[in-house]
Design an enzyme around this catalytic site. Structure first.
Site, PDB file in Angstrom:
ATOM      1  N   ASP A 541       0.865  -1.173   0.000  1.00  0.00           N
ATOM      2  CA  ASP A 541       0.000   0.000   0.000  1.00  0.00           C
ATOM      3  C   ASP A 541       0.905   1.227   0.000  1.00  0.00           C
ATOM      4  O   ASP A 541       2.095   1.123   0.296  1.00  0.00           O
ATOM      5  CB  ASP A 541      -0.894  -0.046   1.240  1.00  0.00           C
ATOM      6  CG  ASP A 541      -1.815   1.157   1.327  1.00  0.00           C
ATOM      7  OD1 ASP A 541      -2.390   1.524   0.282  1.00  0.00           O
ATOM      8  OD2 ASP A 541      -1.944   1.730   2.418  1.00  0.00           O
ATOM      9  N   THR A 543      -0.044   4.824   1.349  1.00  0.00           N
ATOM     10  CA  THR A 543      -0.174   5.669   2.525  1.00  0.00           C
ATOM     11  C   THR A 543       0.067   4.889   3.803  1.00  0.00           C
ATOM     12  O   THR A 543      -0.593   3.890   4.079  1.00  0.00           O
ATOM     13  CB  THR A 543      -1.575   6.307   2.579  1.00  0.00           C
ATOM     14  OG1 THR A 543      -1.825   6.960   1.337  1.00  0.00           O
ATOM     15  CG2 THR A 543      -1.684   7.295   3.723  1.00  0.00           C
ATOM     16  N   ASP A 748      -1.409  -1.034   6.090  1.00  0.00           N
ATOM     17  CA  ASP A 748      -1.619  -0.561   7.459  1.00  0.00           C
ATOM     18  C   ASP A 748      -3.044  -0.136   7.762  1.00  0.00           C
ATOM     19  O   ASP A 748      -3.354   0.205   8.891  1.00  0.00           O
ATOM     20  CB  ASP A 748      -0.688   0.625   7.741  1.00  0.00           C
ATOM     21  CG  ASP A 748      -1.187   1.912   7.100  1.00  0.00           C
ATOM     22  OD1 ASP A 748      -1.761   1.826   5.989  1.00  0.00           O
ATOM     23  OD2 ASP A 748      -1.025   2.978   7.705  1.00  0.00           O
TER      24      ASP A 748
END
Length: 861
Positions: A541, A543, A748
């Site tokens: 991912d 961000t 996250d």
């Protein structure tokens, strides 16, 4: 009349009882209910409820203060209070609650220790009898019925679970508690084995000396007593070894035979049991044996020393294994010890020292300089440097300010902090570390199944070889043929014991998981540890994984024509101070970023008036004598402020890189704009390059827009897919897995959870959400991608270690069995005694344990 009161000064059940007894004696009090930590509900008549009389009575009883308050402030409704009072009245005792039995919960290892019946210090236990240091009452012993339910499981068969200790019905191994890590309890299993080992050594050593004395010319012992008497002495000395210190081995052997789950104890039980029984029969009824079994003085050759030494050496191996288990968990036990036993809780502005179980989520606690953080939480007051090395492995303290997150067990620096608790007890990061490492140490890697399959066929094969050895020696061996036959058959059974094979995988896995925990890499189970070594594709991912995951100011651009209006040598700082001053009342993340930026630069902020937030566009207000407008182009245009095309063009260059632009207008004139972005983590580029060097394909999948994703991908030189929904990531992983790829996913956020669960190896950033962490198999506490490469190296080294262990196990058995069977006897006249076989078998286990422990110092940087 019914009134609620807050009583301060109650710290334990003894205090509560004293307060309740004191208040119940006041004339006019008809019903009473007192509850920790500070609740009192009194039903009274006349002036009995006046504070002056209540306070006077409590002052005589102790250092207690009482004030009137509302039910709501004490988290109880008036209806609930009436019900409690009625219950108290129905029990015909206004202080019934004081007589209620206080329930304690203890672990099995606490049995025999002592506790305070008034629960003064929670479930704290004492090793010796005495008086409670808080209330002075005599301590009470902890009986078995005080112990809460503990689930016991088999190290080899995790499907076996029961609520009491015992042996596994499949393999006979001793069941162990699932909660094997304790912060202050000694390793009871190790201590028990150590006690039995001492007993075994004390009785085995003289047996060994008696047996070896036969090698001395003109044996001096036989001059004192005849050989038959010494044989009886050996029998007597062997009984404590066989029937006390090492009896568990025979129980396990019998269980394994009954269930046909043959294992190393099958061989130990058969080999040592046959040797001891043979000797016993030979001693009691020597006449049943042919002459070839007898010595010159008409006694049968006995092997009490072989059985005793064999069992003692096996017990030594078990002791070393238990000690090694303790060492692999030592780092985690040290983490547990870092959590303080008490906390300074802030209640109604007052600070009170309480036990950790009295701290709840949303409570406020103070951590003094040099103190340990008791809970996971967010700083609401103060700033300090916090040593997080016990969690992250980083030796340099981290600067923490208001709004920053801290974890239980970390050490505060020189500043005083007030922390709002967000996670307490078993929900803290430290507790999750313990839970994950515990689960991983009990799990099996797929390669362990190979060892299990080998052991399943290996044991019956060894029994067959032992039988053939007996037959061959009994048929063609020299006199006494049967004596040679039984000795060599026993030696085969002993040296073939697959102790090392059984230890090969679990020892490496446990040490590897512990090594990962020390480096901030939490591994949920052994299977993942093995799969990580096979990863060929990594999906990340953006961000919070590649980037910091929060907005930050990257640049302040002041228009040339506006620079002259600032007397400061650095107009950028002047603009940053103005923007931060204007943003102070705002709670928007972009506003917070500008305020943080100004604070880091130590810029002086000013008061703002006439502040107004414009939803989705920006803010406006007045600083000094200037009207300020800060926001996007739509806000500027809506307020009819001219925005030059050159400025727009300049700003669009940043926007094409995924940056957010806020324009600042001072008195209806655009003066500057500020560039806000989500910075790449410093380690991201290095981590990507290392992963690619390890032949791992990296693909970034993000929900962000095409331009932003393109910019990040270009900087890191990786492939990317933008504007991805959670199901897009999930489906992409399924597609790659369909092509035979071993896929790891690093993320996250909540939106990453499905992909993390689908991936062969899910890797969560410890800085991310709980949902992501729960969905992943590996958690990187620091949220640093470099740790993925560390996890990859750790997996590789662990698998290498397992293979080395298996080599040790097989090479010992491969060479040892023919030697024990006597293949060298026809040529060299050499035989291996059962004692030497036992020593070789134990040495193989020690080799495996020693090799596994090398992982503790493995370089994975």
């Amino acid at each position: 009349m019914i009134q609620a009161y807050r009583v301060d000064g109650m710290t334990c059940q003894g205090c509560r009882k004293k307060v309740e007894t004191t208040l119940s004696k006041i004339d006019g009090v008809s019903a009473l209910y007192v509850e920790l930590p500070n609740l009192a509900v009194i039903e009274f008549e006349g002036s009995a409820g006046e504070l002056e009389s209540l306070q006077k009575a409590l002052a005589e009883a102790g250092r207690y203060t009482i004030v009137e308050t509302s039910f709501e402030k004490l988290v109880i409704s008036k209806e609930e209070a009436k019900a409690k009072l009625e219950q108290s009245d129905n029990d015909s005792c206004c202080h019934h609650s004081a007589e209620q039995e206080i329930k304690h919960t203890f672990d099995e290892s606490d049995i025999g220790k002592y506790y305070c019946p008034m629960f003064c210090e929670g479930d704290k236990v004492y090793r010796e009898f005495g008086a409670c240091p808080v209330c002075g009452m005599n301590l009470e012993v902890i009986e078995g019925d005080n112990v809460h339910d503990i689930i016991y499981t088999c190290p080899n068969h995790d499907e076996i679970q029961q609520d009491s200790p015992g042996n596994c019905p499949k393999c006979g191994l001793e069941l162990i508690p699932q909660e094997t890590l304790r912060d202050d309890a000694p390793d009871e299993n190790y201590l028990q084995l150590l006690k039995k080992f001492k007993v075994a050594v004390i009785f085995t050593l003289p047996i060994f000396i008696i047996a070896m004395s036969e090698m001395i010319p003109n044996n001096p012992l036989y001059q004192w007593l005849p050989q038959k008497t010494w044989n009886w002495i050996q029998l007597g000395l062997s009984i404590p070894v066989v029937f006390y210190a090492c009896w568990m081995f025979f129980e396990r052997a019998w269980t394994s035979i009954k269930t046909f789950n043959l294992n190393m104890f099958t061989l130990i039980g058969i080999g040592a049991g046959v040797a001891w029984l043979f000797s016993l029969v030979g001693l009691i009824a020597p006449g049943v044996f042919p002459d070839q079994f007898k010595t010159e003085v008409d006694t049968v050759h006995v092997y009490f020393e072989a059985a005793s030494v064999i069992l003692t050496l096996v017990l030594l191996g078990q002791l070393l294994e238990s000690r090694a288990h303790g060492k692999t968990n030592q780092a985690i036990k040290e983490l547990l010890k870092l959590t303080p036993a008490t906390a300074i809780k802030i209640v109604d502005g007052e600070e009170k020292q309480v036990t950790l179980d009295q701290v709840s989520v949303d409570d406020f606690v103070r951590v003094k300089p040099g103190g340990k953080v008791p809970v996971d939480g967010t700083i609401t007051e103060g700033h300090s440097d916090v040593d997080e090395s016990m969690i992250s492995g980083e030796p340099i303290p981290v600067n923490k300010d208001v709004g920053d997150v801290v974890s239980a067990g970390t050490i505060n620096g020189s500043g005083s902090l007030v922390i709002k608790a967000t996670k307490v007890g078993k929900d803290t990061l430290l507790s999750k570390v313990i839970e994950m490492v515990n689960d991983a140490s009990r799990s099996k890697a797929p390669i362990q199944k190979l060892a299990d399959r080998v052991a399943k066929y290996f044991v019956p094969a060894v029994v067959i070889v032992a039988i053939l050895t007996f037959i061959i020696w009994a048929t063609w061996g020299p006199a006494p043929a049967y004596a040679y036959a039984i000795v060599n058959a026993i030696a085969v059974l002993i040296i073939a014991c697959p102790c090392a094979l059984g230890l090969a995988t679990p020892m490496s896995v446990m040490v590897g998981v512990g090594r990962g925990a020390q480096s901030g890499i939490l591994i949920k189970n052994a299977e993942v540890l093995e799969k990580t070594n096979q990863i060929d594709t990594l999906i990340v991912d953006k961000t919070g994984t590649l980037t910091q995951g929060k907005p930050s100011v990257e640049e302040v651009i002041v228009l040339d024509e506006a620079k002259d209006t600032f007397s400061s040598e650095n107009p950028e700082d002047s603009i940053a101070a103005l923007i931060a001053s204007l943003n102070q009342p705002s709670e928007h993340s972009l506003a917070t970023a500008t305020v943080d930026f100004a604070k880091k630069k130590e810029l002086k902020l000013k008061d703002v008036s006439h502040f107004k937030a414009h939803s989705g566009q920006g803010v406006s207000g007045r600083v000094d004598d200037s009207d300020l407008l800060l926001g996007n182009a739509a806000l500027i245009k809506r307020n009819r402020v001219h925005l030059d095309k050159t400025v727009l063009s300049h700003a669009e260059q940043y926007q094409s890189k995924g940056k957010t632009i806020s324009y600042l207008a001072i008195n209806d004139s655009v003066t500057a704009f500020i560039v806000i972005g989500d910075k790449l983590k410093e380690s991201s580029f290095k981590a990507i390059q290392r992963l690619k060097a390890s032949h791992i394909d990296v693909l970034m999948m993000t929900g962000d827009n095409q331009a932003t994703a393109q910019h990040v991908a270009n900087e890191l030189d990786i492939k990317f897919e933008a504007e991805c929904m959670p199901e897009d990531k999930l489906n992409r992983i399924k597609e790659l897995q369909g092509q035979g790829k071993i896929v790891a996913m690093a993320g996250d956020g909540i939106n990453d959870a499905p992909a993390l669960a689908q991936a062969d190896v899910g890797i969560a950033m410890g800085t991310g959400t709980d949902v992501a962490i729960e969905s992943a198999e590996i958690t990187l506490i620091k949220g640093d991608l470099l740790d993925i490469e560390k996890a990859y190296k750790l997996s590789h080294k662990t698998m290498q270690n397992i293979k080395q262990n298996m080599f040790f196990a097989f090479i010992y058995n491969g060479l040892g069995i023919p030697l024990a069977a006597g293949v060298l006897y026809p040529v060299f006249g050499l035989l291996m005694s059962p004692m030497v076989a036992a020593l070789a078998m134990s040495f193989s286990s020690v080799s495996v344990i020693t090799n596994s422990l090398r992982l503790r110092k493995a370089n994975i940087e």
